[in-house]
Design an enzyme around this catalytic site. Structure first.
Site, PDB file in Angstrom:
ATOM      1  CG  ASN A 255       7.353  12.721 -10.650  1.00  0.00           C
ATOM      2  OD1 ASN A 255       6.309  12.098 -10.478  1.00  0.00           O
ATOM      3  ND2 ASN A 255       8.296  12.297 -11.466  1.00  0.00           N
TER       4      ASN A 255
ATOM      5  CD  GLU B 170       5.135   3.583 -17.435  1.00  0.00           C
ATOM      6  OE1 GLU B 170       6.341   3.842 -17.676  1.00  0.00           O
ATOM      7  OE2 GLU B 170       4.360   3.134 -18.288  1.00  0.00           O
TER       8      GLU B 170
ATOM      9  CB  CYS C 134      10.598   8.898 -14.589  1.00  0.00           C
ATOM     10  SG  CYS C 134       9.121   9.346 -15.483  1.00  0.00           S
TER      11      CYS C 134
ATOM     12  CD  GLU D  70       1.272   4.906 -16.974  1.00  0.00           C
ATOM     13  OE1 GLU D  70       2.109   5.755 -16.656  1.00  0.00           O
ATOM     14  OE2 GLU D  70       0.270   4.620 -16.289  1.00  0.00           O
TER      15      GLU D  70
HETATM   16  P1  NAP Z   1       8.064   6.024  -4.584  1.00  0.00           P
HETATM   17  O1  NAP Z   1       8.667   6.242  -3.277  1.00  0.00           O
HETATM   18  O2  NAP Z   1       8.306   4.745  -5.283  1.00  0.00           O
HETATM   19  O3  NAP Z   1       6.506   6.285  -4.411  1.00  0.00           O
HETATM   20  C1  NAP Z   1       5.596   6.184  -5.464  1.00  0.00           C
HETATM   21  C2  NAP Z   1       4.224   5.868  -4.895  1.00  0.00           C
HETATM   22  O4  NAP Z   1       4.264   4.589  -4.270  1.00  0.00           O
HETATM   23  C3  NAP Z   1       3.760   6.843  -3.825  1.00  0.00           C
HETATM   24  O5  NAP Z   1       2.364   7.000  -3.919  1.00  0.00           O
HETATM   25  C4  NAP Z   1       4.121   6.114  -2.550  1.00  0.00           C
HETATM   26  O6  NAP Z   1       3.352   6.515  -1.445  1.00  0.00           O
HETATM   27  C5  NAP Z   1       3.820   4.693  -2.929  1.00  0.00           C
HETATM   28  N1  NAP Z   1       4.509   3.689  -2.117  1.00  0.00           N
HETATM   29  C6  NAP Z   1       5.615   3.827  -1.348  1.00  0.00           C
HETATM   30  N2  NAP Z   1       5.896   2.676  -0.734  1.00  0.00           N
HETATM   31  C7  NAP Z   1       4.968   1.784  -1.109  1.00  0.00           C
HETATM   32  C8  NAP Z   1       4.727   0.408  -0.797  1.00  0.00           C
HETATM   33  N3  NAP Z   1       5.518  -0.281   0.027  1.00  0.00           N
HETATM   34  N4  NAP Z   1       3.673  -0.199  -1.353  1.00  0.00           N
HETATM   35  C9  NAP Z   1       2.857   0.462  -2.203  1.00  0.00           C
HETATM   36  N5  NAP Z   1       3.021   1.761  -2.520  1.00  0.00           N
HETATM   37  C10 NAP Z   1       4.075   2.415  -1.980  1.00  0.00           C
HETATM   38  O7  NAP Z   1       8.497   7.122  -5.628  1.00  0.00           O
HETATM   39  P2  NAP Z   1       8.520   8.662  -5.376  1.00  0.00           P
HETATM   40  O8  NAP Z   1       9.603   8.922  -4.418  1.00  0.00           O
HETATM   41  O9  NAP Z   1       7.164   9.152  -5.069  1.00  0.00           O
HETATM   42  O10 NAP Z   1       8.841   9.180  -6.849  1.00  0.00           O
HETATM   43  C11 NAP Z   1      10.109   9.166  -7.384  1.00  0.00           C
HETATM   44  C12 NAP Z   1      10.360   7.970  -8.270  1.00  0.00           C
HETATM   45  O11 NAP Z   1       9.289   7.765  -9.204  1.00  0.00           O
HETATM   46  C13 NAP Z   1      11.584   8.114  -9.125  1.00  0.00           C
HETATM   47  O12 NAP Z   1      12.385   6.972  -9.018  1.00  0.00           O
HETATM   48  C14 NAP Z   1      11.049   8.239 -10.538  1.00  0.00           C
HETATM   49  O13 NAP Z   1      11.894   7.788 -11.548  1.00  0.00           O
HETATM   50  C15 NAP Z   1       9.804   7.494 -10.502  1.00  0.00           C
HETATM   51  N6  NAP Z   1       8.887   7.999 -11.516  1.00  0.00           N
HETATM   52  C16 NAP Z   1       8.699   7.270 -12.655  1.00  0.00           C
HETATM   53  C17 NAP Z   1       7.850   7.739 -13.639  1.00  0.00           C
HETATM   54  C18 NAP Z   1       7.606   6.949 -14.894  1.00  0.00           C
HETATM   55  O14 NAP Z   1       6.638   7.230 -15.575  1.00  0.00           O
HETATM   56  N7  NAP Z   1       8.417   5.982 -15.225  1.00  0.00           N
HETATM   57  C19 NAP Z   1       7.184   8.934 -13.467  1.00  0.00           C
HETATM   58  C20 NAP Z   1       7.399   9.651 -12.299  1.00  0.00           C
HETATM   59  C21 NAP Z   1       8.255   9.162 -11.328  1.00  0.00           C
HETATM   60  P3  NAP Z   1       3.813   7.650  -0.387  1.00  0.00           P
HETATM   61  O15 NAP Z   1       4.797   8.516  -1.093  1.00  0.00           O
HETATM   62  O16 NAP Z   1       2.543   8.314  -0.064  1.00  0.00           O
HETATM   63  O17 NAP Z   1       4.389   6.922   0.781  1.00  0.00           O
END
Ligand code: NAP
Ligand code: MG
Length: 455
Positions: A131, A229, A263, A433
């Site tokens: 994102n 996060e 997020c 962070e």
């Molecule tokens: P995600 O599916 O959790 O993925 C985040 C990262 O983790 C990606 O690089 C993903 O790789 C990787 N990942 C996926 N499965 C993994 C595993 N089993 N082991 C290690 N790494 C793994 O999240 P997203 O769909 O990209 O993003 C949306 C989510 O992020 C939302 O829930 C949002 O709230 C959260 N978010 C939080 C913040 C914050 O600062 N709190 C900021 C932004 C987003 P791939 O996608 O390459 O498979």
């Protein structure tokens, strides 16, 4: 190596192909980082600071290209992408001040001198979402490097391009080989390998709560340090004594910014019942006026969602019988468009109000008293950000203290600044962070005792 086809979400066209890293590439990157670490931690603090400033300058010199790349790949408005790249530069400059200011303590003890040092951890694995690809990467890379660690950065497979550019810029700026390594590949392979790898000392992760849970569990095996996060479902609390025009104007960007894929999105708009009608009346033109369209067009305020899958997930929260009170515009395809949507009134325990939607859908939830507002705001598994709108300063501070959340703003809709801590309460995460706090998560404290009285 197979290729990752990187898709532009506004057009559904492939904009680039990059080699897809696997576990072997992760192992090689970790080995490079491990080999680079002894020399990197020994670089004089002022020199490490200079290299980080040079990297900031190199990013700044490419500001417009990087903004366009990120706008296309993540589908975000070019104006937003420019702002984000500005924050990336600022983040590297801010942490360039850290190498010379990572202070320890001297502690009065009997028989000698006691002192503490903040030591780097070694190789740290950084896993970031799609994102805010380069922005969130910079929040991790900059403090990690400033503290003397070497990093392996894994961008999301959907948005690897800006991280790959950063790797090249770091070398151009003079960072030694192996200090900053990028592996672009799937989370289930590359992310997981980083989590398991015995030579990785820490994982800093931003992403979903679900994946975060697995990372915390996986990291336990090697007692890695972990910061997370995660998701949010933050409250935007509007009291009847607020400047309603200002609150209504600020609410849409706080939830529809980045097409709601934020997020920090203040996606539960809690409105005092006595001003509910007036607030909705002011909100309507603000939502209907959001310019949704081509991310590269100046003036666009909202782009598409990141993928077809994301659009499907978001749509599941707006079924036929959903209480849609306001719906903005969205172009027809191609592109993963979804209109800004306000559901009202919604109960706090409805699925749309309880779960993180990560799309442009806001829930308006009425409340009666201040006590009610605090109870509803806290009735969530998350606690990441939030806002309070009121003209009563004492109430503002009372409510700010009572809401269980990592960052809250009063009469403002933003919560992220380079110099202030950002992170979650409850299931929104662990650790902070940005600001000085982030540095603590990239160092361990060493205590040294020097006997001066004969042992
Ligand atoms: P995600 O599916 O959790 O993925 C985040 C990262 O983790 C990606 O690089 C993903 O790789 C990787 N990942 C996926 N499965 C993994 C595993 N089993 N082991 C290690 N790494 C793994 O999240 P997203 O769909 O990209 O993003 C949306 C989510 O992020 C939302 O829930 C949002 O709230 C959260 N978010 C939080 C913040 C914050 O600062 N709190 C900021 C932004 C987003 P791939 O996608 O390459 O498979
Ligand atoms: Mg995902």
């Amino acid at each position: 190596m197979s290729a990752i086809e990187v898709v532009e979400p506004a057009t559904e066209r492939v904009m680039a192909e990059v080699p897809r890293a696997g576990a072997e590439e992760v192992d090689a990157a970790v080995a490079r980082a491990k080999a680079a670490f002894p020399a990197w931690r020994a670089v004089a603090p002022a020199e490490r600071a200079r290299l980080l400033r040079d990297l900031a300058d190199a990013i700044e010199a490419r500001h417009e290209d990087l903004a366009r790349l990120e706008a296309r790949n993540a589908g975000k408005p070019i104006g937003d992408a420019r702002g984000e790249m500005g924050m990336v530069v600022e983040t590297f400059r801010y942490y360039a001040g850290a190498p010379e200011r990572l202070l320890g303590q001297t502690i009065p003890v009997a028989g000698g001198v006691d002192m503490t040092f903040r030591e780097p951890l070694g190789v740290v694995g950084l896993i970031v979402p799609w994102n805010f690809p380069l922005t969130i990467a910079s929040w991790k890379v900059a403090p990690a490097l400033a503290a003397g660690n070497c990093v392996v950065l894994k961008p999301a497979e959907l948005t690897p391009l800006s991280a790959l550019e950063l790797e090249v810029l770091a070398l151009d700026a003079g960072l030694p080989e192996g200090v900053l390594n990028v592996v672009a590949g799937p989370g289930s392979v590359c992310g997981q390998r980083l989590v398991e790898h015995p030579d990785v000392a820490k994982i800093a992760f931003t992403g979903s709560t679900e994946v975060g849970r697995g990372i915390a569990a996986g990291a336990a095996r090697t007692i890695k340090r972990v910061t997370l996060e995660l998701g949010g479902k933050s409250a935007n609390v509007v009291f009847a004594d607020a400047d309603l025009e200002a609150a209504a104007a600020a609410a849409p960007p706080a939830v529809f910014g980045n097409a709601g894929q934020d997020c920090c999105a203040r996606s539960r708009i809690l409105v005092q019942r006595s001003c509910l009608e007036d607030f909705l009346a002011a909100l309507q033109p603000a939502v209907e006026g959001i310019a949704v369209g081509d991310p590269l067009e100046e003036g666009t305020q909202m782009g598409p969602l990141i993928s077809a899958g994301q659009r499907e997930a978001v749509a599941s929260y707006v079924p036929e019988d959903a209480p849609v009170a306001i719906r903005g515009d969205a172009p027809d395809g191609p592109g993963y468009w979804f209109p800004p949507t306000v559901l009202a009134p919604v109960a706090n325990d409805d699925r749309a109000a309880a779960e993180e939607i990560f799309g442009p859908v806001a829930c308006v939830i009425p409340f009666d008293s201040e006590e009610d507002a605090v109870r509803l705001a806290n009735d969530s598994v998350y606690g990441l950000s939030g806002s309070i709108w009121t003209g009563d300063g004492a109430r503002a501070l009372r409510v700010a203290r009572a809401i269980d959340t990592g960052a809250i703003s009063i009469n403002s809709n933003t919560s992220v600044r380079v110099s202030t801590p950002f992170g979650g309460f409850k299931q929104s995460g662990v650790g902070r962070e940005l600001g000085p706090d982030a540095l603590e998560h990239y160092t361990d404290v060493k205590n040294v005792y020097y006997a001066t009285e004969g042992g």
